[in-house]
Design a protein around this motif. Structure first.
Motif, PDB file in Angstrom:
ATOM      1  N   THR A  66      44.737  43.985  42.004  1.00  0.00           N
ATOM      2  CA  THR A  66      45.002  44.962  40.463  1.00  0.00           C
ATOM      3  C   THR A  66      45.578  46.395  41.371  1.00  0.00           C
ATOM      4  O   THR A  66      46.169  47.215  40.428  1.00  0.00           O
ATOM      5  CB  THR A  66      43.511  45.100  40.331  1.00  0.00           C
ATOM      6  OG1 THR A  66      42.601  45.937  40.830  1.00  0.00           O
ATOM      7  CG2 THR A  66      42.998  44.031  40.179  1.00  0.00           C
ATOM      8  N   GLY A  67      45.514  46.356  42.373  1.00  0.00           N
ATOM      9  CA  GLY A  67      46.177  47.492  42.309  1.00  0.00           C
ATOM     10  C   GLY A  67      48.084  48.172  42.292  1.00  0.00           C
ATOM     11  O   GLY A  67      48.899  46.438  42.058  1.00  0.00           O
ATOM     12  N   SER A  68      48.725  49.000  41.292  1.00  0.00           N
ATOM     13  CA  SER A  68      49.277  49.238  40.932  1.00  0.00           C
ATOM     14  C   SER A  68      50.220  48.977  42.245  1.00  0.00           C
ATOM     15  O   SER A  68      50.360  49.655  43.565  1.00  0.00           O
ATOM     16  CB  SER A  68      49.401  50.136  40.499  1.00  0.00           C
ATOM     17  OG  SER A  68      49.233  50.331  39.827  1.00  0.00           O
ATOM     18  N   GLY A 209      44.324  28.437  39.494  1.00  0.00           N
ATOM     19  CA  GLY A 209      43.435  28.700  40.258  1.00  0.00           C
ATOM     20  C   GLY A 209      42.406  29.534  41.127  1.00  0.00           C
ATOM     21  O   GLY A 209      41.683  29.399  41.220  1.00  0.00           O
ATOM     22  N   MET A 210      43.656  30.571  41.172  1.00  0.00           N
ATOM     23  CA  MET A 210      43.244  31.445  42.219  1.00  0.00           C
ATOM     24  C   MET A 210      42.801  33.120  41.648  1.00  0.00           C
ATOM     25  O   MET A 210      43.966  33.301  40.670  1.00  0.00           O
ATOM     26  CB  MET A 210      44.093  31.921  43.534  1.00  0.00           C
ATOM     27  CG  MET A 210      44.938  30.614  44.312  1.00  0.00           C
ATOM     28  SD  MET A 210      43.162  30.048  44.797  1.00  0.00           S
ATOM     29  CE  MET A 210      43.708  30.904  45.709  1.00  0.00           C
ATOM     30  N   LYS A 211      42.148  33.548  42.157  1.00  0.00           N
ATOM     31  CA  LYS A 211      41.852  34.819  41.714  1.00  0.00           C
ATOM     32  C   LYS A 211      42.360  36.253  42.090  1.00  0.00           C
ATOM     33  O   LYS A 211      42.628  35.928  43.512  1.00  0.00           O
ATOM     34  CB  LYS A 211      40.527  35.073  41.379  1.00  0.00           C
ATOM     35  CG  LYS A 211      39.623  34.270  41.364  1.00  0.00           C
ATOM     36  CD  LYS A 211      37.977  34.212  41.108  1.00  0.00           C
ATOM     37  CE  LYS A 211      37.050  33.347  40.195  1.00  0.00           C
ATOM     38  NZ  LYS A 211      35.764  33.874  40.490  1.00  0.00           N
ATOM     39  N   MET A 212      42.464  36.679  41.781  1.00  0.00           N
ATOM     40  CA  MET A 212      43.086  38.881  42.777  1.00  0.00           C
ATOM     41  C   MET A 212      42.126  38.880  43.317  1.00  0.00           C
ATOM     42  O   MET A 212      41.047  37.964  43.376  1.00  0.00           O
ATOM     43  CB  MET A 212      42.787  39.530  41.561  1.00  0.00           C
ATOM     44  CG  MET A 212      43.676  39.723  40.142  1.00  0.00           C
ATOM     45  SD  MET A 212      44.886  40.442  40.932  1.00  0.00           S
ATOM     46  CE  MET A 212      46.000  40.510  38.898  1.00  0.00           C
ATOM     47  N   ARG A 213      42.861  38.986  44.662  1.00  0.00           N
ATOM     48  CA  ARG A 213      41.881  39.931  46.167  1.00  0.00           C
ATOM     49  C   ARG A 213      41.106  40.971  45.729  1.00  0.00           C
ATOM     50  O   ARG A 213      41.196  41.288  45.500  1.00  0.00           O
ATOM     51  CB  ARG A 213      43.036  40.047  47.148  1.00  0.00           C
ATOM     52  CG  ARG A 213      43.783  38.605  47.544  1.00  0.00           C
ATOM     53  CD  ARG A 213      44.557  39.588  48.488  1.00  0.00           C
ATOM     54  NE  ARG A 213      43.754  39.492  49.911  1.00  0.00           N
ATOM     55  CZ  ARG A 213      45.121  40.527  50.420  1.00  0.00           C
ATOM     56  NH1 ARG A 213      45.860  41.381  49.691  1.00  0.00           N
ATOM     57  NH2 ARG A 213      44.194  41.528  51.412  1.00  0.00           N
ATOM     58  N   PRO A 214      39.640  40.646  45.728  1.00  0.00           N
ATOM     59  CA  PRO A 214      37.883  41.687  45.478  1.00  0.00           C
ATOM     60  C   PRO A 214      38.734  42.491  47.014  1.00  0.00           C
ATOM     61  O   PRO A 214      38.527  42.376  47.750  1.00  0.00           O
ATOM     62  CB  PRO A 214      37.784  40.999  45.498  1.00  0.00           C
ATOM     63  CG  PRO A 214      37.372  39.153  46.060  1.00  0.00           C
ATOM     64  CD  PRO A 214      38.796  39.173  45.994  1.00  0.00           C
ATOM     65  N   PRO A 215      38.649  44.365  46.274  1.00  0.00           N
ATOM     66  CA  PRO A 215      38.414  45.079  47.077  1.00  0.00           C
ATOM     67  C   PRO A 215      36.571  44.590  47.919  1.00  0.00           C
ATOM     68  O   PRO A 215      35.818  44.399  46.617  1.00  0.00           O
ATOM     69  CB  PRO A 215      38.507  46.323  46.486  1.00  0.00           C
ATOM     70  CG  PRO A 215      38.943  45.672  45.085  1.00  0.00           C
ATOM     71  CD  PRO A 215      38.976  44.968  45.290  1.00  0.00           C
ATOM     72  N   TYR A 221      38.295  51.068  44.658  1.00  0.00           N
ATOM     73  CA  TYR A 221      39.365  51.176  44.186  1.00  0.00           C
ATOM     74  C   TYR A 221      39.785  51.459  43.151  1.00  0.00           C
ATOM     75  O   TYR A 221      41.272  51.897  43.005  1.00  0.00           O
ATOM     76  CB  TYR A 221      39.828  49.622  44.927  1.00  0.00           C
ATOM     77  CG  TYR A 221      40.571  49.451  44.869  1.00  0.00           C
ATOM     78  CD1 TYR A 221      41.112  49.445  46.160  1.00  0.00           C
ATOM     79  CD2 TYR A 221      41.409  47.990  44.107  1.00  0.00           C
ATOM     80  CE1 TYR A 221      43.197  48.192  46.357  1.00  0.00           C
ATOM     81  CE2 TYR A 221      42.711  47.599  44.233  1.00  0.00           C
ATOM     82  CZ  TYR A 221      43.395  47.636  45.282  1.00  0.00           C
ATOM     83  OH  TYR A 221      44.399  47.538  45.382  1.00  0.00           O
ATOM     84  N   ARG A 222      39.155  51.092  41.847  1.00  0.00           N
ATOM     85  CA  ARG A 222      39.563  51.814  40.499  1.00  0.00           C
ATOM     86  C   ARG A 222      39.917  52.847  40.709  1.00  0.00           C
ATOM     87  O   ARG A 222      40.990  53.064  39.657  1.00  0.00           O
ATOM     88  CB  ARG A 222      38.757  51.065  39.917  1.00  0.00           C
ATOM     89  CG  ARG A 222      38.815  49.043  39.486  1.00  0.00           C
ATOM     90  CD  ARG A 222      38.203  48.783  37.861  1.00  0.00           C
ATOM     91  NE  ARG A 222      36.573  49.624  38.419  1.00  0.00           N
ATOM     92  CZ  ARG A 222      35.551  48.521  38.891  1.00  0.00           C
ATOM     93  NH1 ARG A 222      36.377  47.154  39.282  1.00  0.00           N
ATOM     94  NH2 ARG A 222      33.978  48.771  38.881  1.00  0.00           N
ATOM     95  N   ASP A 223      39.045  53.386  41.299  1.00  0.00           N
ATOM     96  CA  ASP A 223      39.223  54.839  40.818  1.00  0.00           C
ATOM     97  C   ASP A 223      40.318  55.628  41.918  1.00  0.00           C
ATOM     98  O   ASP A 223      41.077  56.144  41.277  1.00  0.00           O
ATOM     99  CB  ASP A 223      37.752  55.614  41.368  1.00  0.00           C
ATOM    100  CG  ASP A 223      38.057  57.306  41.734  1.00  0.00           C
ATOM    101  OD1 ASP A 223      38.026  57.685  39.825  1.00  0.00           O
ATOM    102  OD2 ASP A 223      37.950  57.936  42.080  1.00  0.00           O
ATOM    103  N   ALA A 224      40.581  55.125  43.017  1.00  0.00           N
ATOM    104  CA  ALA A 224      41.690  55.049  43.586  1.00  0.00           C
ATOM    105  C   ALA A 224      42.845  54.828  42.799  1.00  0.00           C
ATOM    106  O   ALA A 224      43.517  55.430  43.275  1.00  0.00           O
ATOM    107  CB  ALA A 224      41.176  55.112  45.548  1.00  0.00           C
TER     108      ALA A 224
END
Length: 578
Positions: A66-68, A209-215, A221-224
């Motif tokens: 989900t990182g930009s 069928g695949m998800k985002m790679r989870p941190p 991670y969201r805060d950074a």
């Protein structure tokens, strides 16, 4: 990204697929992955178009999250253009999709017998290598149009045009953007020719069928990522200039600085620059119903791309980048945006590097094949490349080959790769990067323009030699690391000026992998990549004598500053002494 796929295109009985763990390549991504695999596994003296070469495709360390700004894809091999190691990267959707499918690298090996052409389908069920001769002799836009009818619009595509099939040295690999247009290219070094030599026309990437790679630490991670995005948005380059005018915002800047190479590097300023500037381009795009602000992949917050429509309001091409506007424009004495946009579309469709082709046409103009400023003549030369005529094959093999064939003395290449849109005589720092980069003349290898001209990360006088070696060295180290993360290189503007944004990047990397990342770790990664690349080049026969600019830069002063490239050889030899 816990696996590597090896596709042996030359296996007896047809291509085979083997999937293995990461092994010694664990923790690597992007350029670090491509360069370390090539340095270890490719014979440095092999023919780049032969079976011994490998084409390594690798998303970045943070791609698929989900990182930009994490959507850059690296492609590596031994370059048929330069003979050196090569990493060429692009935006578009391919890196994000490949990463979510779990592949840290896909490696094309071997070379098939016969003349069958293949497409490769990669999805959650595995990898299929499929003969598809209906794709033969199609350029990129028709290829993608045909594949979309079969595989739909919720996938990403990589492809080569006819230039790659013909193994021309300037051939690129196209990656589709969010609108599934083949506009984002691994352009430099002839990587498309290597894909063509493997007889692979297209790669279909389907992450259904695949998800985002989870941190490992989602909250951190969201805060950074939030802090990182805030830093990009408040910096004047990444938050204002690039979103408003795209990379072509640099045309007026470089022209005013006297570092805008014109008429095949004869002068540093162009009288018609205002007509093809980013400001003029953005105004025209909006007027015609296009857009001057657009992301080349989902998750981009800089949005430096755009959509360029023709005079009737119909899509013509993506917004031509600064390098493209310069190479087909000022470098060739052409100050018409519609001509440049048409040439950009042809580059993308045929599948060739816009920098290499624009410089090549300028060299051909210097030889008298056509005259400087001849718009229709430039289009005719590109049509020759698309048709694969003898002249087209010469031009499609780049500036160095074209200069030799036509007896041109002023050929702006290093290690046979064309110089980009900055003259090294009034901008000494970028000259150091051009000369010493492991991959031939390449502005992105160590973008000294940031500090020499834009005054980002400090102020090193572009007209003087002092400080240029250290500047280029540090930038080359940092760039090698950034190219490994999957991040767009443009993040460098913010992280060079804002310590808190650099820390946010470190925190993104650390929290994703469950480790603590420091600035020293980034430096160590960059040095590791560059050391592997230089080791490969040494074994391929390159020495410090190849880390030089063409002689005319040392002997011909360029207006308006009327100076030459002044860095001493022994200074250039010191760049990688760390």
């Amino acid at each position: 990204m816990d696996k590597i796929a090896r596709i042996n295109m030359g296996a007896a009985g047809g291509p085979t697929v083997t999937v293995e763990g990461l092994g010694e390549y664990a923790g690597l991504g992007g350029r670090a992955m491509t360069s370390l695999v090539v340095a270890k596994e490719v014979h440095p003296l092999c023919h780049p178009l032969g079976a011994e070469n490998k084409l390594v495709i690798a998303p970045g360390m943070l791609s698929g999250t989900t990182g930009s700004m994490t959507g850059r894809l690296s492609v590596g091999c031994k370059s048929p253009l330069t003979g050196t190691i090569k990493e060429s990267n692009a935006g578009g959707q391919a890196a994000q999709v490949l990463a979510r499918l779990g592949y840290a690298a896909v490696i094309l090996e071997g070379k098939p017998e016969g003349d069958d052409l293949y497409k490769i389908l990669i999805n959650k069920d595995g990898i299929q290598v499929i003969v598809d001769n209906s794709l033969k002799e199609l350029d990129n836009y028709p290829v993608i149009e045909k594949l979309r009818k079969e595989y739909g619009d919720k996938v990403a595509y990589m492809s080569i045009g006819t230039a790659g099939e013909r193994k021309l040295l300037a051939a690129s690999i196209a990656c589709t953007d969010p609108e599934l247009r083949p506009t984002r290219h691994c352009g430099r070094g002839g990587v498309g020719a290597v894909m063509g030599a493997k007889r692979v026309k297209a790669i279909i990437l389907d992450d259904a069928g695949m998800k985002m790679r989870p941190p490992k630490d989602p909250e951190k991670y969201r805060d950074a990522n939030r802090k990182f995005v805030e830093g990009l948005r408040k910096h004047p380059v990444t938050g204002e200039g690039l979103p408003a005018y795209g990379t072509n915002v640099l045309t007026n800047v470089l022209n005013e600085a006297g570092g805008y190479p014109t008429y095949n590097f004869k002068t540093g300023q162009y009288a018609g620059a205002a007509n093809i500037s980013g400001e003029a381009q953005a105004e025209l795009e909006v007027k015609r119903g296009g857009t001057a602000t657009h992301g080349c992949h989902r998750g981009c917050v800089i949005q430096c791309s755009g959509i360029y429509n023709d005079k009737d309001g119909h899509y013509l091409t993506k917004q031509p980048e600064y390098e493209t506007v310069w190479s087909h424009g000022g470098h060739c004495g052409i100050d018409d945006l519609d001509t440049i946009a048409r040439l950009d579309f042809m580059d993308d469709n045929i599948g060739v590097d816009t920098i290499e082709m624009g410089v090549t046409i300028g060299v051909a103009m210097d030889a008298g094949v056509i005259q400087f400023g001849d718009r229709e003549g430039a289009i005719r030369l590109m049509e020759e490349v698309g048709k694969g005529t003898p002249l087209g094959r010469i031009l499609g093999s780049g500036a160095a080959v074209t200069g030799k064939v036509f007896g041109v003395e002023r050929v702006p290449v290093v290690k046979d790769q064309a110089l980009p849109a900055y003259d090294p005589r009034p901008i000494q720092g970028i000259g150091v990067t051009y000369a010493t980069s492991t991959q031939g003349a390449d502005h992105t290898a160590g973008y000294a323009i940031a500090t020499n001209i834009l005054k980002v990360g400090g102020d090193v006088d572009p007209l003087k030699t002092e400080g240029q070696i250290e500047l280029s060295r540090n930038l080359q180290i940092a760039t090698a690391a950034i190219d490994s993360t999957g991040m767009c290189l443009f993040i460098a503007f913010a992280i060079m000026d804002q310590p808190e944004t650099f820390q946010a990047l470190l925190d993104m990397l650390g929290s994703f992998h469950g480790i603590t990342m420091t600035g020293d770790d980034v430096v160590a990664l960059g040095k590791k990549v560059l050391s592997a690349e230089r080791d490969f080049n040494t074994r391929a026969g390159f020495s410090k004598q190849h880390d030089r600019l063409p002689r005319f830069f040392y002997t011909e002063p360029v207006a308006p500053h009327n100076q030459t490239f002044m860095m001493k050889d022994e200074e250039l030899d010191d760049v990688f002494n760390w």
